[in-house]
Design a protein around this motif. Structure first.
Motif, short mmCIF file in Angstrom:
data_model
loop_
_atom_site.label_atom_id
_atom_site.label_comp_id
_atom_site.label_asym_id
_atom_site.label_seq_id
_atom_site.Cartn_x
_atom_site.Cartn_y
_atom_site.Cartn_z
N ARG A 98 0.91 -1.36 0.32
CA ARG A 98 0.16 -0.09 -0.18
C ARG A 98 0.90 1.42 -0.28
NH1 ARG A 98 -3.03 -1.04 4.66
NH2 ARG A 98 -4.26 -3.14 3.45
N ILE A 99 1.91 1.60 0.87
CA ILE A 99 2.70 2.57 0.83
C ILE A 99 3.56 2.42 -0.40
CG2 ILE A 99 4.70 3.17 1.62
CD1 ILE A 99 3.92 1.94 4.39
N GLY A 127 -0.23 5.54 -2.77
CA GLY A 127 0.39 6.01 -1.49
C GLY A 127 1.12 6.64 -0.82
N CYS A 128 2.54 6.66 -2.31
CA CYS A 128 3.68 8.06 -2.52
C CYS A 128 2.95 9.15 -1.97
CB CYS A 128 4.08 7.55 -3.49
SG CYS A 128 5.34 5.91 -3.60
N MET A 185 3.36 11.80 0.43
CA MET A 185 3.69 13.38 -0.08
C MET A 185 2.87 14.07 0.04
SD MET A 185 3.73 15.95 -3.22
CE MET A 185 2.54 14.64 -4.40
N ASN A 186 1.68 14.48 -0.03
CA ASN A 186 0.71 15.46 0.26
C ASN A 186 0.67 15.56 2.00
OD1 ASN A 186 -1.08 16.67 -2.03
ND2 ASN A 186 -0.68 14.70 -2.13
N ARG A 187 1.15 14.20 2.87
CA ARG A 187 0.56 14.78 4.23
C ARG A 187 1.99 15.13 4.61
NH1 ARG A 187 -0.27 14.11 8.96
NH2 ARG A 187 0.90 12.65 10.26
N LYS A 191 5.22 14.45 -9.55
CA LYS A 191 5.81 14.47 -10.32
C LYS A 191 6.75 13.19 -10.76
CE LYS A 191 5.85 19.48 -9.59
NZ LYS A 191 7.35 20.64 -9.23
N GLU A 192 6.36 12.99 -12.52
CA GLU A 192 7.14 11.76 -13.33
C GLU A 192 8.67 11.72 -13.01
OE1 GLU A 192 5.58 8.69 -13.61
OE2 GLU A 192 3.60 9.64 -13.13
#
Length: 180
Positions: free
Chosen positions: A103-104, A109-110, A114-116, A177-178
């Protein structure tokens, strides 16, 4: 096989560094010996959580060259030559651990991680820098709680105002971002 390192030393006695045969339910150590399940222990923690621990034991540890680095505990009354490798495994724990890792690592999950990290730090920075909130002005739990709620409402109104101005209502997460 993934080896766990601790201070540049490969710990071969850890469960993470052994191969597992799910079909026949045994672990394989670095020397190629098999650890079979010996017994099942039902434990109850201080908080009341019940867990089922499976004990695995290797019966062929007599002349193993890796014995000193595989078996832990130097202050045992039994000499190292007479000891065998024992593992205590909670299968439910390892199953949940694999699910959480999946899940992570997933793209969703990524993005959430990142947003957290962005959201938690940004809120404190906004309160301290833009709103000049350095300390509570009141005393007592109830007064501090009410002041904290007022500051949180002010912060949320400020964020909503910025979203309305930038026309970003309904957008809750930043996109990853890729990287190629």
């Amino acid at each position: 096989m993934k080896l766990v390192k601790l201070k540049n030393i490969k710990i071969i006695g850890r469960i993470d560094n052994m191969d597992y045969d799910e079909k026949n339910d045994y672990y394989i150590c670095k020397n190629g010996k098999k650890l079979f399940d010996n017994k099942i222990i039902n434990r109850k923690s201080k908080t009341g959580y019940k867990s089922k621990i499976t004990c695995y034991i290797c019966k062929e540890c007599r002349d193993c060259q890796y014995k000193s680095s595989c078996i832990k505990g130097n202050n045992s009354k039994i000499p190292l030559e007479n000891r065998t490798k024992n593992l205590q495994v909670s299968k439910l724990f390892h199953e949940k651990r694999k699910e959480n890792l999946k899940r992570i690592i997933s793209p969703e999950g990524c993005q959430l991680r990142m947003n957290r990290s962005i959201q938690a730090e940004g809120a404190f920075a906004q309160l301290k820098q833009n709103m000049k909130f350095r300390r509570f002005l009141s005393r007592g739990k109830e007064n501090v709680l009410s002041e904290c709620i007022i500051v949180a409402i002010a912060h949320n109104i400020s964020r909503l105002h910025n979203k309305i101005i930038k026309n970003k209502r309904g957008v809750y997460l930043h996109h990853l971002k890729e990287v190629f």
